[in-house]
Design a protein around this motif. Structure first.
Motif, PDB file in Angstrom:
ATOM      1  N   MET A   1       0.845  -1.203   0.000  1.00 40.22           N
ATOM      2  CA  MET A   1       0.000   0.000   0.000  1.00 40.22           C
ATOM      3  C   MET A   1       0.879   1.251   0.000  1.00 40.22           C
ATOM      4  SD  MET A   1      -2.911  -1.541   0.117  1.00 40.22           S
ATOM      5  CE  MET A   1      -4.328  -0.714   0.824  1.00 40.22           C
ATOM      6  N   ARG A   2       1.832   1.268  -0.949  1.00 37.12           N
ATOM      7  CA  ARG A   2       2.810   2.350  -0.957  1.00 37.12           C
ATOM      8  C   ARG A   2       3.351   2.537  -2.367  1.00 37.12           C
ATOM      9  NH1 ARG A   2       4.376  -2.286   1.050  1.00 37.12           N
ATOM     10  NH2 ARG A   2       6.345  -3.270   0.448  1.00 37.12           N
ATOM     11  N   ILE A   3       3.931   3.710  -2.591  1.00 38.31           N
ATOM     12  CA  ILE A   3       4.523   4.037  -3.893  1.00 38.31           C
ATOM     13  C   ILE A   3       5.624   5.063  -3.688  1.00 38.31           C
ATOM     14  CG2 ILE A   3       3.100   6.031  -4.538  1.00 38.31           C
ATOM     15  CD1 ILE A   3       3.731   3.103  -6.886  1.00 38.31           C
ATOM     16  N   VAL A   4       6.657   4.993  -4.520  1.00 39.54           N
ATOM     17  CA  VAL A   4       7.691   6.023  -4.578  1.00 39.54           C
ATOM     18  C   VAL A   4       7.533   6.750  -5.902  1.00 39.54           C
ATOM     19  CG1 VAL A   4      10.157   6.498  -4.713  1.00 39.54           C
ATOM     20  CG2 VAL A   4       9.313   4.775  -3.102  1.00 39.54           C
ATOM     21  N   LEU A   5       7.396   8.080  -5.838  1.00 38.22           N
ATOM     22  CA  LEU A   5       7.330   8.917  -7.035  1.00 38.22           C
ATOM     23  C   LEU A   5       8.712   9.505  -7.249  1.00 38.22           C
ATOM     24  CD1 LEU A   5       3.935  10.666  -6.238  1.00 38.22           C
ATOM     25  CD2 LEU A   5       4.305   8.731  -7.768  1.00 38.22           C
ATOM     26  N   ALA A   6       9.432   8.970  -8.232  1.00 41.36           N
ATOM     27  CA  ALA A   6      10.833   9.332  -8.439  1.00 41.36           C
ATOM     28  C   ALA A   6      11.008  10.058  -9.759  1.00 41.36           C
ATOM     29  CB  ALA A   6      11.706   8.079  -8.416  1.00 41.36           C
ATOM     30  N   GLY A   7      12.001  10.920  -9.813  1.00 43.87           N
ATOM     31  CA  GLY A   7      12.291  11.646 -11.036  1.00 43.87           C
ATOM     32  C   GLY A   7      13.519  11.102 -11.738  1.00 43.87           C
ATOM     33  N   THR A   8      13.660  11.448 -13.012  1.00 41.89           N
ATOM     34  CA  THR A   8      14.897  11.135 -13.724  1.00 41.89           C
ATOM     35  C   THR A   8      15.993  12.117 -13.343  1.00 41.89           C
ATOM     36  OG1 THR A   8      14.129  12.455 -15.591  1.00 41.89           O
ATOM     37  CG2 THR A   8      13.719  10.083 -15.675  1.00 41.89           C
ATOM     38  N   GLY A   9      15.621  13.223 -12.713  1.00 42.04           N
ATOM     39  CA  GLY A   9      16.566  14.238 -12.265  1.00 42.04           C
ATOM     40  C   GLY A   9      15.818  15.312 -11.511  1.00 42.04           C
ATOM     41  N   ASP A 100      24.208   3.652  -3.051  1.00 48.73           N
ATOM     42  CA  ASP A 100      22.846   4.188  -2.960  1.00 48.73           C
ATOM     43  C   ASP A 100      22.590   5.086  -1.748  1.00 48.73           C
ATOM     44  OD1 ASP A 100      21.717   3.147  -5.284  1.00 48.73           O
ATOM     45  OD2 ASP A 100      21.316   1.213  -4.354  1.00 48.73           O
ATOM     46  N   VAL A 101      23.585   5.307  -0.899  1.00 52.32           N
ATOM     47  CA  VAL A 101      23.345   6.068   0.330  1.00 52.32           C
ATOM     48  C   VAL A 101      22.862   7.482  -0.006  1.00 52.32           C
ATOM     49  CG1 VAL A 101      24.375   7.049   2.417  1.00 52.32           C
ATOM     50  CG2 VAL A 101      25.025   4.755   1.654  1.00 52.32           C
ATOM     51  N   GLY A 102      21.744   7.853   0.605  1.00 51.82           N
ATOM     52  CA  GLY A 102      21.208   9.198   0.424  1.00 51.82           C
ATOM     53  C   GLY A 102      20.351   9.386  -0.812  1.00 51.82           C
ATOM     54  N   ASN A 103      20.081   8.327  -1.565  1.00 51.60           N
ATOM     55  CA  ASN A 103      19.266   8.523  -2.759  1.00 51.60           C
ATOM     56  C   ASN A 103      17.868   7.920  -2.613  1.00 51.60           C
ATOM     57  OD1 ASN A 103      19.488   5.743  -3.249  1.00 51.60           O
ATOM     58  ND2 ASN A 103      20.899   5.958  -4.986  1.00 51.60           N
ATOM     59  N   THR A 104      17.032   8.176  -3.595  1.00 53.18           N
ATOM     60  CA  THR A 104      15.653   7.680  -3.574  1.00 53.18           C
ATOM     61  C   THR A 104      15.603   6.167  -3.728  1.00 53.18           C
ATOM     62  OG1 THR A 104      14.896   9.773  -4.536  1.00 53.18           O
ATOM     63  CG2 THR A 104      13.389   7.913  -4.670  1.00 53.18           C
ATOM     64  N   ALA A 105      16.518   5.621  -4.532  1.00 57.36           N
ATOM     65  CA  ALA A 105      16.536   4.174  -4.758  1.00 57.36           C
ATOM     66  C   ALA A 105      16.699   3.410  -3.451  1.00 57.36           C
ATOM     67  CB  ALA A 105      17.667   3.817  -5.729  1.00 57.36           C
ATOM     68  N   SER A 106      17.501   3.949  -2.526  1.00 57.72           N
ATOM     69  CA  SER A 106      17.727   3.264  -1.252  1.00 57.72           C
ATOM     70  C   SER A 106      16.444   3.170  -0.442  1.00 57.72           C
ATOM     71  CB  SER A 106      18.816   3.974  -0.448  1.00 57.72           C
ATOM     72  OG  SER A 106      18.425   5.296  -0.105  1.00 57.72           O
ATOM     73  N   ILE A 107      15.590   4.191  -0.540  1.00 55.29           N
ATOM     74  CA  ILE A 107      14.307   4.169   0.177  1.00 55.29           C
ATOM     75  C   ILE A 107      13.382   3.124  -0.454  1.00 55.29           C
ATOM     76  CG2 ILE A 107      12.337   5.533   0.939  1.00 55.29           C
ATOM     77  CD1 ILE A 107      15.084   6.379   2.115  1.00 55.29           C
ATOM     78  N   ALA A 108      13.345   3.096  -1.785  1.00 59.35           N
ATOM     79  CA  ALA A 108      12.517   2.109  -2.478  1.00 59.35           C
ATOM     80  C   ALA A 108      12.958   0.696  -2.116  1.00 59.35           C
ATOM     81  CB  ALA A 108      12.605   2.333  -3.987  1.00 59.35           C
ATOM     82  N   LYS A 109      14.262   0.481  -1.996  1.00 61.89           N
ATOM     83  CA  LYS A 109      14.775  -0.848  -1.644  1.00 61.89           C
ATOM     84  C   LYS A 109      14.432  -1.213  -0.205  1.00 61.89           C
ATOM     85  CE  LYS A 109      18.766  -1.148  -4.756  1.00 61.89           C
ATOM     86  NZ  LYS A 109      20.241  -1.279  -4.805  1.00 61.89           N
ATOM     87  N   ALA A 110      14.645  -0.275   0.714  1.00 66.67           N
ATOM     88  CA  ALA A 110      14.378  -0.557   2.128  1.00 66.67           C
ATOM     89  C   ALA A 110      12.923  -0.931   2.352  1.00 66.67           C
ATOM     90  CB  ALA A 110      14.757   0.645   2.985  1.00 66.67           C
ATOM     91  N   LEU A 111      12.021  -0.315   1.581  1.00 65.86           N
ATOM     92  CA  LEU A 111      10.586  -0.553   1.739  1.00 65.86           C
ATOM     93  C   LEU A 111      10.046  -1.553   0.720  1.00 65.86           C
ATOM     94  CD1 LEU A 111       9.398   3.139   2.303  1.00 65.86           C
ATOM     95  CD2 LEU A 111       9.832   1.394   4.044  1.00 65.86           C
ATOM     96  N   ASP A 112      10.894  -2.000  -0.193  1.00 67.58           N
ATOM     97  CA  ASP A 112      10.451  -2.853  -1.294  1.00 67.58           C
ATOM     98  C   ASP A 112       9.210  -2.240  -1.948  1.00 67.58           C
ATOM     99  OD1 ASP A 112      10.431  -4.953  -3.074  1.00 67.58           O
ATOM    100  OD2 ASP A 112       9.312  -6.301  -1.757  1.00 67.58           O
ATOM    101  N   ALA A 113       9.344  -0.959  -2.284  1.00 68.30           N
ATOM    102  CA  ALA A 113       8.204  -0.191  -2.800  1.00 68.30           C
ATOM    103  C   ALA A 113       8.258  -0.064  -4.314  1.00 68.30           C
ATOM    104  CB  ALA A 113       8.198   1.208  -2.181  1.00 68.30           C
ATOM    105  N   PRO A 140      18.115  -3.696 -11.559  1.00 68.90           N
ATOM    106  CA  PRO A 140      16.874  -4.463 -11.765  1.00 68.90           C
ATOM    107  C   PRO A 140      16.104  -4.752 -10.484  1.00 68.90           C
ATOM    108  CG  PRO A 140      18.722  -5.431 -12.972  1.00 68.90           C
ATOM    109  CD  PRO A 140      19.308  -4.408 -12.040  1.00 68.90           C
ATOM    110  N   THR A 141      16.716  -4.541  -9.306  1.00 70.67           N
ATOM    111  CA  THR A 141      15.976  -4.763  -8.059  1.00 70.67           C
ATOM    112  C   THR A 141      14.990  -3.639  -7.784  1.00 70.67           C
ATOM    113  OG1 THR A 141      17.600  -3.655  -6.615  1.00 70.67           O
ATOM    114  CG2 THR A 141      17.970  -5.984  -7.091  1.00 70.67           C
ATOM    115  N   ILE A 142      15.149  -2.500  -8.459  1.00 68.13           N
ATOM    116  CA  ILE A 142      14.195  -1.396  -8.337  1.00 68.13           C
ATOM    117  C   ILE A 142      12.990  -1.707  -9.216  1.00 68.13           C
ATOM    118  CG2 ILE A 142      13.793   1.062  -8.712  1.00 68.13           C
ATOM    119  CD1 ILE A 142      15.716   0.568  -6.457  1.00 68.13           C
ATOM    120  N   LYS A 143      11.813  -1.669  -8.621  1.00 59.79           N
ATOM    121  CA  LYS A 143      10.593  -2.050  -9.332  1.00 59.79           C
ATOM    122  C   LYS A 143       9.914  -0.827  -9.952  1.00 59.79           C
ATOM    123  CE  LYS A 143       9.833  -5.879  -6.094  1.00 59.79           C
ATOM    124  NZ  LYS A 143       8.934  -6.428  -5.036  1.00 59.79           N
ATOM    125  N   ILE A 144      10.367  -0.435 -11.136  1.00 57.72           N
ATOM    126  CA  ILE A 144       9.735   0.684 -11.853  1.00 57.72           C
ATOM    127  C   ILE A 144       8.503   0.130 -12.562  1.00 57.72           C
ATOM    128  CG2 ILE A 144      10.003   2.417 -13.656  1.00 57.72           C
ATOM    129  CD1 ILE A 144      12.981   2.515 -12.960  1.00 57.72           C
TER     130      ILE A 144
END
Length: 448
Positions: A1-9, A100-113, A140-144
């Motif tokens: 029940m979650r989502i990460v809204l990430a940008g290309t930059g 990945d420290v300090g980036n959005t990808a690390s949050i997506a991974k920690a939450l498997d979002a 590929p572990t990031i689920k876009i």
């Protein structure tokens, strides 16, 4: 029940689109907003859109277990149906070109979002598919699981770009936003203008919500959130709870001072503190409290008004003289100095604060405590961040400092944390997850 809204930059429209999505979905669901990275301003927009305090998730400050603890705390506090996380900069931008420290990808991974990738599609069609393919294959572990196109020219442009991405990158495009200057956001030197300062901001946010409803497939977005896997195992505490004595902590909160992490305040409450809000801008004096917390903000914008409130400034100085604990960050530091751009301030520290055209500090911070103080003890190492265009003019004087900066800049000579009596003021913004003793030490100092 979650989502990460990430940008290309950066500057692809993340905040406008994220806030608009939060607003649109809040009409039917309870939304808990989050922001990746050290940010106070975007979170103020989220809070206004949803009615729930937005929270920060940051892998420089937090372990994966703390990220999950903080995420769950937010959902539980808001009794939320969904957690929506706005990313920071590009999906993979952090403090390392590789890790990945300090980036959005690390949050997506920690939450498997699952991740929705936001692209500025101006002048792009097939190349947009290449961008998506690149972002998906880099890790590929990031689920876009979806794409939102911003800055599309017209319906024809949108449909062609959508076809390219869905055919070549095998990723659904769930909407596109046309170019419209009316939905841009006012900015200043530290980023967006805080919500507390913008008149009629709710009208803007309501408009963003309408734009989102008209152009984004919200049913598809909801389904992606519902399909998210169970949160990974592993939880860690985000703060210490040691203080047993009830205390009152005055927190400066108004147009000037409003940069606070909600968990810092929650940690104070967990350590038996009653939070008493007051305004250095509007109130005549500080309230009856045992300690004072000055967060960051824009005191330089309100320097004339702060100078005019002499009774408040005298009240703060007397509180300091009586050896009561005062903790101040960045804008709070400036307020406690002699002056800001020549406008008289509290004068606890007899140095001038001066605004400059160039950024003076923009970094994650690692600090080591060199002298016992009200939040840390000698030898403690903690983390934070700095972002300021001001500098404190020491003019050759050698003040007493509480912190040695191991990473970052500080006030001068890799030192920070001006200290006098029981007052500590620095350019470091702290988050309790990265300084877990902050609240317990501060409240214990207030109770002594």
């Amino acid at each position: 029940m979650r989502i990460v809204l990430a940008g290309t930059g950066s500057a692809v429209g993340k905040t406008t689109i994220s806030t608009g999505i939060m607003k649109a979905l809040s009409e039917e669901y309870r939304i808990q907003p989050f922001k990746a990275g050290p940010d106070y301003i975007d979170t103020s927009y989220h809070t206004l859109a949803t009615g729930n305090d937005s929270r920060n998730l940051d892998s420089f400050f937090m372990s994966d277990g703390q990220i999950r603890t903080s995420f769950e705390r937010g959902l539980k506090t808001a009794k939320a149906d969904f957690g929506i996380i706005e990313g920071v900069r590009g999906l993979y931008e952090g403090i390392s070109p590789i890790e990945d420290v300090g980036n959005t990808a690390s949050i997506a991974k920690a939450l498997d979002a699952p991740v929705i990738l936001i692209i500025n599609a101006r002048s792009l069609v097939k190349s947009a598919a290449a961008i998506v393919i690149g972002f998906k294959t880099l890790d590929p572990t990031i689920k876009i699981e979806g794409v939102i196109l911003n800055q599309v020219k017209n319906k024809k442009h949108y449909l062609k770009t959508k076809e390219a991405i869905e055919t070549l990158a095998k990723t659904p495009v769930i909407g596109g936003i046309k170019r419209d200057d009316a939905i841009r956001v006012e900015q200043r030197h530290l980023g967006l203008v805080p919500a507390v300062e913008r008149e009629n901001l709710l009208n803007y946010i309501e408009k963003w919500g309408e734009v989102i409803k008209e152009n984004i497939d919200l049913d598809a977005l909801i389904q992606i959130m519902k399909n998210a896997e169970k949160l990974p195992e592993g939880r860690e505490d985000t703060w210490q709870e040691k203080n047993r004595k009830k205390v009152k902590i005055g927190v400066a909160m108004d147009e000037v001072f409003n940069f606070y992490y909600i968990e810092n305040l929650e940690a104070l409450k967990a350590n038996n503190a009653e939070i008493v809000y007051f305004s250095p801008l509007h109130d005549e004096e500080i309230p009856d409290v045992d300690g004072i917390y000055f967060g960051g903000g824009y005191p330089e914008i309100f320097a004339k008004e702060l100078e005019s409130n002499k009774s408040m400034r005298k009240s703060v100085f007397k509180f300091y003289e009586d050896a009561n604990p005062i903790y101040a960050e960045c804008g709070g530091l400036m307020y406690l100095t002699k002056s800001i751009n020549g406008k008289e301030m509290c004068g606890i520290f007899n140095y001038e604060s001066q605004m400059t055209k160039k950024v003076q500090g923009l970094s994650y911070i690692i600090a080591e405590t060199s002298k016992d103080n009200i939040i840390t003890k000698k030898g403690d190492i903690f983390r934070g961040h700095e972002f300021h265009y001001s500098k404190v003019l020491l003019n050759g004087q050698k003040p007493e400092f509480a912190f040695k900066i191991l990473r970052g800049k500080g006030i001068e000579g890799s030192m920070d944390g001006l200290i006098k009596k029981n007052t500590v003021a620095s350019y470091i913004h702290t988050h309790v997850a990265a300084c877990p003793q902050f609240a317990s030490n501060f409240t214990q100092s207030a109770g002594d």
